[in-house]
Structures are given as structure tokens and as C-alpha cells.
Design a protein around this motif. Structure first.
Motif, PDB file in Angstrom:
ATOM      1  N   THR A 170       1.678   1.868  -0.560  1.00  0.00           N
ATOM      2  CA  THR A 170       2.462   1.319   0.547  1.00  0.00           C
ATOM      3  C   THR A 170       1.789   1.793   1.824  1.00  0.00           C
ATOM      4  N   VAL A 206       1.768  -3.145   4.048  1.00  0.00           N
ATOM      5  CA  VAL A 206       0.859  -3.795   3.111  1.00  0.00           C
ATOM      6  C   VAL A 206       0.984  -3.081   1.765  1.00  0.00           C
ATOM      7  N   MET A 262      -0.733  -2.691  -1.850  1.00  0.00           N
ATOM      8  CA  MET A 262      -2.056  -2.918  -2.431  1.00  0.00           C
ATOM      9  C   MET A 262      -2.221  -2.126  -3.724  1.00  0.00           C
ATOM     10  N   VAL A 282      -7.760  -2.436   1.429  1.00  0.00           N
ATOM     11  CA  VAL A 282      -7.355  -3.616   2.190  1.00  0.00           C
ATOM     12  C   VAL A 282      -8.506  -4.018   3.105  1.00  0.00           C
ATOM     13  N   THR A 305      -9.080  -5.283   6.226  1.00  0.00           N
ATOM     14  CA  THR A 305      -8.268  -5.514   7.429  1.00  0.00           C
ATOM     15  C   THR A 305      -8.752  -6.753   8.181  1.00  0.00           C
ATOM     16  N   LEU A 314      -7.176  -9.655   6.335  1.00  0.00           N
ATOM     17  CA  LEU A 314      -5.735  -9.673   6.605  1.00  0.00           C
ATOM     18  C   LEU A 314      -5.466 -10.196   8.019  1.00  0.00           C
ATOM     19  N   TYR A 351       3.465  -7.546   3.428  1.00  0.00           N
ATOM     20  CA  TYR A 351       2.391  -8.355   2.860  1.00  0.00           C
ATOM     21  C   TYR A 351       1.981  -7.687   1.557  1.00  0.00           C
ATOM     22  N   MET A 352       1.924  -8.485   0.487  1.00  0.00           N
ATOM     23  CA  MET A 352       1.620  -7.926  -0.820  1.00  0.00           C
ATOM     24  C   MET A 352       0.421  -8.656  -1.413  1.00  0.00           C
ATOM     25  N   GLU A 353      -0.521  -7.884  -1.946  1.00  0.00           N
ATOM     26  CA  GLU A 353      -1.657  -8.474  -2.644  1.00  0.00           C
ATOM     27  C   GLU A 353      -1.104  -9.374  -3.752  1.00  0.00           C
ATOM     28  N   PRO A 371       7.989 -10.457   0.245  1.00  0.00           N
ATOM     29  CA  PRO A 371       6.712 -10.278   0.930  1.00  0.00           C
ATOM     30  C   PRO A 371       5.909 -11.567   1.009  1.00  0.00           C
ATOM     31  N   VAL A 410      -0.778 -12.247  -0.093  1.00  0.00           N
ATOM     32  CA  VAL A 410      -2.094 -12.368   0.543  1.00  0.00           C
ATOM     33  C   VAL A 410      -3.164 -11.983  -0.476  1.00  0.00           C
TER      34      VAL A 410
END
Length: 163
Positions: free
Chosen positions: A53, A66, A68, A74, A76, A79, A119-121, A154, A157
Motif C-alpha cells: 500500500t 497505489v 502493487m 510502480v 510513476t 501512472l 489505484y490497483m495493479e 479502485p 491500472v
């Protein structure tokens, strides 16, 4: 005494209980800067299903969360492109703590002090079970990613990259 009574009663746990989420708590010895590698080793699970988180911010200091995979970073830049902003960067620990209400290393996406977009993978949603912070250092909860989708709604992404 039930198992759930042995675990810390954090804001995250209160939110999970309030929404009737089926979860299991997992305590382990916290290690400063150990990250998901340490927690996955302690719990004997694949680091890919331990979810970080991360509290980040846009160039205008708007905070966001985010989620991940533990074994990915990530991007960035990617994103920022997906969000249509110039830049995204991790918050300094004290700023992240202020936004989330949690101490870095114990940040949960549930029960945050400030409501922030999440935002969640995308590939996290495909997992059967995930381990995510329960709101305290050395405390993860395992649950279905469907519960994360239900509670946090979420935006999915694709911004994960290998180190």
C-alpha cells in the motif's frame, strides 16, 4: 479468546468488520526496511501475493493510494500518463502518515484518515488470495481481492514493472 481478539484492533480491521469482510490476520516480527520480501518470507507465501500500500502524490500534492504486487515497482511515469497528470511521486514518510493515519510500514488501504483515490495493479484482481497490511507494522490480513474491489472501488491500472 478467539483468534480475531489476539490481533490489533486497527482502523483497517474496524472497517473490514463493519463491511463483513472475511479475512484472516497474520502477525510476524516487523523488520525496518524489510518490506514485502521480509513479510512474505516470514509468512511463507509468494511475494507476488503480498500487496504493498503506497501513498503517492501528484505534482500539486494531491494524495493517492497505489496497491502493487510486492515483487513489482510502480512506474510513476506510466501512472502519471494513465491519470493525465505531469508527475507522481511517493510521499515523504511523514506526509504519507498524515494522509493515511498509519505509520509507514503499517499502511493499510482500509480505514485511512483521509479518503483518497485508490489505484490497483490490474493483475491483483486475478489472484485468489492476497496479503495486505492490516494497519500496523508486522500485521497483514489475507483476503480475496474481490473484497478490495468491493470496499475501495479502485481504478485498475497496469503500471507494475520488475526492478
Amino acid at each position: 479468546m478467539t483468534d480475531k481478539e489476539k490481533f490489533p484492533m486497527t482502523l483497517a480491521i474496524r472497517e473490514l468488520i463493519a463491511h463483513n469482510v472475511n479475512y484472516t490476520g497474520h502477525l510476524f516480527p516487523y523488520q525496518e526496511k524489510g518490506g514485502t520480501k521480509h513479510s512474505s518470507e516470514q509468512l511463507g507465501v509468494d511475494e507476488h501475493i503480498v500487496i504493498k500500500t503506497l501513498i503517492m502524490e501528484t505534482e500539486d500534492k494531491t494524495p493517492l493510494v497505489v496497491l502493487m504486487h510486492g515483487d513489482l515497482q510502480v512506474s510513476t511515469k506510466q501512472l502519471a500518463r494513465e491519470l493525465g497528470v505531469k508527475t507522481i511521486s511517493p510521499c515523504k514518510p511523514e506526509v504519507a502518515d498524515r494522509h493515511s493515519g498509519y505509520q509507514v510500514g503499517g499502511t493499510s488501504p482500509f480505514g485511512t484518515k483521509r479518503k483518497m483515490p485508490v489505484y490497483m495493479e490490474k493483475s491483483i484482481a486475478d489472484l485468489e488470495m492476497i496479503y495486505i497490511n492490516g494497519g500496523k507494522r508486522g500485521f497483514l490480513v489475507s483476503l480475496s481481492p474481490k473484497e478490495v474491489l468491493r470496499l475501495l472501488n479502485p481504478q485498475l491500472v497496469t503500471v507494475g514493472v520488475r526492478e
